[in-house]
Design an enzyme around this catalytic site. Structure first.
Site, PDB file in Angstrom:
ATOM      1  N   GLU A  67     -22.083  -2.149 -87.189  1.00 24.53           N
ATOM      2  CA  GLU A  67     -21.126  -2.075 -88.285  1.00 24.53           C
ATOM      3  C   GLU A  67     -20.994  -3.489 -88.852  1.00 24.53           C
ATOM      4  OE1 GLU A  67     -16.340  -1.423 -88.295  1.00 24.53           O
ATOM      5  OE2 GLU A  67     -17.504  -0.184 -86.905  1.00 24.53           O
ATOM      6  N   ASP A  77      -7.331  -5.862 -90.017  1.00 21.69           N
ATOM      7  CA  ASP A  77      -7.950  -6.785 -89.068  1.00 21.69           C
ATOM      8  C   ASP A  77      -6.982  -7.824 -88.525  1.00 21.69           C
ATOM      9  OD1 ASP A  77     -10.560  -5.712 -89.097  1.00 21.69           O
ATOM     10  OD2 ASP A  77     -10.864  -6.574 -91.081  1.00 21.69           O
ATOM     11  N   TYR A 109     -14.002   7.792 -87.193  1.00 20.67           N
ATOM     12  CA  TYR A 109     -13.497   6.588 -86.546  1.00 20.67           C
ATOM     13  C   TYR A 109     -12.095   6.899 -86.033  1.00 20.67           C
ATOM     14  CZ  TYR A 109     -12.887   1.488 -85.969  1.00 20.67           C
ATOM     15  OH  TYR A 109     -12.701   0.227 -85.457  1.00 20.67           O
TER      16      TYR A 109
END
Length: 258
Positions: free
Chosen positions: A44, A55, A169
């Site tokens: 990824e 993040d 995911y």
């Protein structure tokens, strides 16, 4: 069978994450090749972004290193072109919607097709706006990979995973990316809720960084995703990272259930 279907065929998948251009573009290409050679089933590639809302500090720092190296979306595509001279490992992008929009949806996914990018994870693309992007991506052979979180209600899971290929995911924990010593979410129930509505493979990410966690998560889902731990190795070792990445990936890959 697509590249993403092959990733999950008859085995648990190990998915590794890097930030494009970290610590620079030549080293990043070496790192991606090293990950593939060590046994990563899928890599990824994060496209650096100024406001990466999903993040944590480790990946934010990598974004800053990549920006210092001159990262742009166009240069990320150049990076992938160099990687493709050395490995055909399946690749997906992690990016944010504004980058794809600014590049142009059709232009972005045309380049993805040219470089055999199999999917795109876009954390800030909500379900309600997904149809703006998904048909264009799929027309170019690129799957939009949806995210399901611990707080996603079952009725919304049903809509998120409908008509989705590639993989799903599964976010292990609330919050931002980063290694976690314990993961307390009832992931068995979350995966069970997903499987009520689809047979598309699931991969768990956010927080996984030890072989023990990989074994635990691999017993629940079809694959595991490791990002911050890999990015931290790159941050620590810079241009010497490939050997350390290979040792780490081999240990993680070996820990996954058969």
């Amino acid at each position: 069978m697509t590249k993403l279907n092959e990733v999950f065929a008859n085995k648990k998948a190990f998915i590794a994450f890097v930030v494009a251009g970290d610590p620079d573009f030549a080293a990043c290409a070496d790192n991606i090749v090293a990950l593939a050679e060590a046994g990563a089933d899928l890599v990824e590639i994060g496209i650096p972004f100024s406001d990466p809302v999903a993040d944590g500090p480790v990946i934010q720092a990598a974004d800053l290193r990549a920006f210092a190296a001159g990262s742009t979306t166009a240069k990320v595509f150049e990076l992938v072109a160099e990687v493709r001279k050395r490995t055909q490992v399946p690749l997906v992008f992690l990016t944010y919607c504004n980058l794809v929009y600014q590049y142009g949806y059709n232009e972005f996914f045309t380049r993805c097709a040219e470089l055999a990018i199999s999917g795109a994870i876009i954390p800030d693309l909500p379900l309600e706006e997904r149809d703006e992007v998904k048909p264009i991506a799929e027309a170019h052979g690129c799957q939009i990979i949806p995210l399901v979180t611990p707080t996603t209600p079952p009725e919304r899971i049903a809509k998120i995973v409908a008509d989705v290929d590639g993989f799903i995911y599964v976010v292990s924990s609330m919050g931002i990316t980063g290694t976690r010593d314990t993961i307390n979410t009832d992931l068995d129930q979350l995966i069970a809720n997903i499987r009520k509505y689809t047979t598309t493979p699931t991969a768990i990410g956010f927080g996984i960084h030890t072989p023990e966690q990989a074994a635990q998560m691999g017993a629940i889902a079809d694959g595991v995703i490791v990002g911050s731990a890999i990015v931290d190795i790159i941050g620590q070792y810079g241009h010497e990272a490939p050997a350390h990445l290979q040792a780490y990936v081999k240990a993680m890959r070996a820990a996954l259930p058969a």
